[in-house]
Design an enzyme around this catalytic site. Structure first.
Site, mmCIF file in Angstrom:
data_model
loop_
_atom_site.group_PDB
_atom_site.id
_atom_site.type_symbol
_atom_site.label_atom_id
_atom_site.label_comp_id
_atom_site.label_asym_id
_atom_site.label_seq_id
_atom_site.Cartn_x
_atom_site.Cartn_y
_atom_site.Cartn_z
ATOM 1 N N SER A 116 -7.813 3.032 11.453
ATOM 2 C CA SER A 116 -7.581 3.638 10.148
ATOM 3 C C SER A 116 -7.932 5.116 10.170
ATOM 4 C CB SER A 116 -8.479 2.923 9.127
ATOM 5 O OG SER A 116 -8.545 3.657 7.932
ATOM 6 N N TYR A 140 -16.623 0.652 6.067
ATOM 7 C CA TYR A 140 -15.285 0.249 6.531
ATOM 8 C C TYR A 140 -14.835 1.154 7.686
ATOM 9 C CZ TYR A 140 -10.192 -0.002 6.680
ATOM 10 O OH TYR A 140 -8.903 -0.100 7.110
ATOM 11 N N LYS A 144 -14.222 0.268 11.854
ATOM 12 C CA LYS A 144 -13.022 0.540 12.656
ATOM 13 C C LYS A 144 -13.369 1.396 13.873
ATOM 14 C CE LYS A 144 -10.005 -1.689 10.266
ATOM 15 N NZ LYS A 144 -9.289 -2.813 10.852
HETATM 16 N N1 LIG Z 1 -3.306 -1.116 3.968
HETATM 17 C C1 LIG Z 1 -3.623 0.097 4.442
HETATM 18 O O1 LIG Z 1 -3.283 1.111 3.847
HETATM 19 C C2 LIG Z 1 -4.400 0.227 5.730
HETATM 20 C C3 LIG Z 1 -4.721 1.504 6.188
HETATM 21 C C4 LIG Z 1 -5.421 1.638 7.385
HETATM 22 C C5 LIG Z 1 -5.770 0.512 8.117
HETATM 23 N N2 LIG Z 1 -5.460 -0.727 7.642
HETATM 24 C C6 LIG Z 1 -5.851 -1.894 8.446
HETATM 25 O O2 LIG Z 1 -4.699 -2.693 8.699
HETATM 26 C C7 LIG Z 1 -5.037 -4.068 8.768
HETATM 27 C C8 LIG Z 1 -4.160 -4.854 7.820
HETATM 28 O O3 LIG Z 1 -4.310 -4.343 6.501
HETATM 29 P P1 LIG Z 1 -3.544 -4.988 5.267
HETATM 30 O O4 LIG Z 1 -3.402 -3.933 4.240
HETATM 31 O O5 LIG Z 1 -2.340 -5.718 5.752
HETATM 32 O O6 LIG Z 1 -4.664 -6.006 4.781
HETATM 33 P P2 LIG Z 1 -4.516 -7.532 4.280
HETATM 34 O O7 LIG Z 1 -5.814 -7.868 3.629
HETATM 35 O O8 LIG Z 1 -3.256 -7.710 3.505
HETATM 36 O O9 LIG Z 1 -4.387 -8.338 5.650
HETATM 37 C C9 LIG Z 1 -5.490 -8.692 6.439
HETATM 38 C C10 LIG Z 1 -5.354 -10.161 6.767
HETATM 39 O O10 LIG Z 1 -6.429 -10.540 7.635
HETATM 40 C C11 LIG Z 1 -6.961 -11.784 7.194
HETATM 41 N N3 LIG Z 1 -8.375 -11.816 7.652
HETATM 42 C C12 LIG Z 1 -9.384 -10.964 7.311
HETATM 43 N N4 LIG Z 1 -10.497 -11.261 7.986
HETATM 44 C C13 LIG Z 1 -10.201 -12.318 8.788
HETATM 45 C C14 LIG Z 1 -10.935 -13.085 9.746
HETATM 46 N N5 LIG Z 1 -12.216 -12.815 10.001
HETATM 47 N N6 LIG Z 1 -10.308 -14.085 10.400
HETATM 48 C C15 LIG Z 1 -8.992 -14.373 10.146
HETATM 49 N N7 LIG Z 1 -8.253 -13.693 9.240
HETATM 50 C C16 LIG Z 1 -8.840 -12.672 8.579
HETATM 51 C C17 LIG Z 1 -6.775 -11.786 5.685
HETATM 52 O O11 LIG Z 1 -6.751 -13.101 5.148
HETATM 53 C C18 LIG Z 1 -5.441 -11.066 5.533
HETATM 54 O O12 LIG Z 1 -4.357 -11.965 5.545
HETATM 55 C C19 LIG Z 1 -6.529 -4.145 8.458
HETATM 56 O O13 LIG Z 1 -7.236 -4.215 9.675
HETATM 57 C C20 LIG Z 1 -6.808 -2.832 7.757
HETATM 58 O O14 LIG Z 1 -8.150 -2.426 7.943
HETATM 59 C C21 LIG Z 1 -4.784 -0.903 6.469
#
Ligand SMILES: NC(=O)c1ccc[n+]([C@@H]2O[C@H](COP(=O)([O-])OP(=O)(O)OC[C@H]3O[C@@H](n4cnc5c(N)ncnc54)[C@H](O)[C@@H]3O)[C@@H](O)[C@H]2O)c1
Length: 327
Positions: A116, A140, A144
């Protein structure tokens, strides 16, 4: 086969859609705490469990001959991580390390990791390249960065090659999949929900930042462009490319008020605003230099402007008034 952790979530779901369109074999591991069963295609194996369950990782790797992993699963709310850091370190770091251990044991040597822009903290210069110092402002962001360090050390010691994709702000929807969280902390879904009359007003967290209109500036990147970058990162590793952190963004910064104004134009609806305190852990301005992704991965975003990104969220939300519960 590719193990996609968090594949029932927002970005993971869209990436699974793209992987399958390219004919890749995919298995999903998700505990569904923040994901949706309805987002998983019926013919994709879904293991409902935790990435920290090493026995489960062994079983999945054995049963499905896992050769690669795209690791999305994590908690991803900056504000929540400030209030509950233990949850973030336990879920994102402790469980993440257990996952990597299980993968290495199973012979997996290629990982694409969801990192991130939160690893950078308050920027010293804009746009932010991968060489910018990393000084996260939230647990957070630290979770990462810590996982990136683990990957770096596992590369040197165990030959685990990885790409850590540092996304800026994911937004938008494909025809099938969109951004649906409860509670929703992402700006664009809330702005569009306010346009649809589902929210009385959009909360704007902080109007005293050192930016032209006082609201925080972010770089919005379409979720399908993010998904495509994962395929390109996988190709990079398959071709023998070395481990890298790589930014994914559009190099365009929009303030919260500019996003709301753009959404008013796209939706042709009024959107009321409610100003609130800043959220702890939020930097004032995050804009990506994504030159490395262009040069190294040949990646070029298809949705380069905010209007088309918001348009896709608007279309998805109108078709899915109750999110995935509408399926
Ligand atoms: N959305 C953004 O803008 C953004 C920006 C930077 C980084 N990210 C990173 O991208 C990734 C996906 O983000 P997203 O927006 O799709 O989030 P999201 O919450 O929609 O998806 C994450 C998924 O991981 C699952 N999960 C979480 N912890 C778990 C565990 N311990 N075991 C099994 N499943 C688990 C959740 O149930 C969920 O379905 C994350 O790692 C997030 O930190 C997202």
């Amino acid at each position: 086969m590719i193990l996609v952790t968090g594949g029932a979530g927002y970005i993971g779901g869209v990436t699974v859609e793209l992987l399958r369109a390219r004919g890749e074999g995919v298995v999903i591991l998700d505990n569904l705490l923040r994901g949706h069963r309805e987002a998983v295609p019926a013919d994709v194996p879904l293991f409902e469990g935790n990435v920290g369950d090493r026995e489960l990782i062994r079983r999945i790797a054995r049963e499905h001959q896992i050769a690669e992993c795209i690791h999305f699963a994590a908690f991803a709310y900056v504000g929540e991580s400030v209030a509950e850091p233990a949850r973030y370190f336990e879920n994102n770091v402790q469980q993440g390390i257990a996952l990597l251990g299980g993968l290495i044991e199973a012979g997996v040597r290629r990982v694409v990791f969801s990192s991130s822009c939160a690893v950078y903290g308050e920027p010293r210069h804009i746009p932010i390249s991968e060489e910018h110092p990393t000084q996260p402002m939230s647990p957070y962001g630290w979770s990462k960065l810590f996982m990136e360090r683990v990957l770096e050390n596992y590369d040197s010691a165990y030959g685990l090659r990885y790409v850590a994709l540092r996304y800026f702000n994911a937004a938008g929807a494909t025809g099938l999949l969109g951004d649906h969280h409860d509670p929703e902390t992402h700006l664009i879904p809330n702005v569009v929900s306010a346009a649809l009359g589902w929210l009385p007003a959009v909360s704007v967290s902080g109007n005293d930042y050192a930016t032209p209109d006082g609201t925080a500036i972010r770089d919005y990147i379409h979720v399908a462009d993010l998904g495509a970058a994962h395929l390109a990162a996988l190709d990079h590793l398959r071709a023998g490319g070395k481990s890298e952190p790589i930014n994914l963004g559009n190099r365009l910064g929009y303030s919260v008020l500019e996003v709301i104004e753009t959404a008013r134009r796209v939706t042709q609806r009024p959107i009321a605003i409610k100003f609130e305190q800043r959220r702890p852990g939020d930097p004032s301005r995050l804009v990506a230099d994504a030159g490395k992704a262009h040069a190294l991965l040949g990646w070029k975003p298809a949705y380069a402007d905010l209007t088309s990104i918001i348009q896709t969220d608007w279309e998805w939300r109108m078709k899915h008034p109750r999110g995935y519960a509408s399926e």
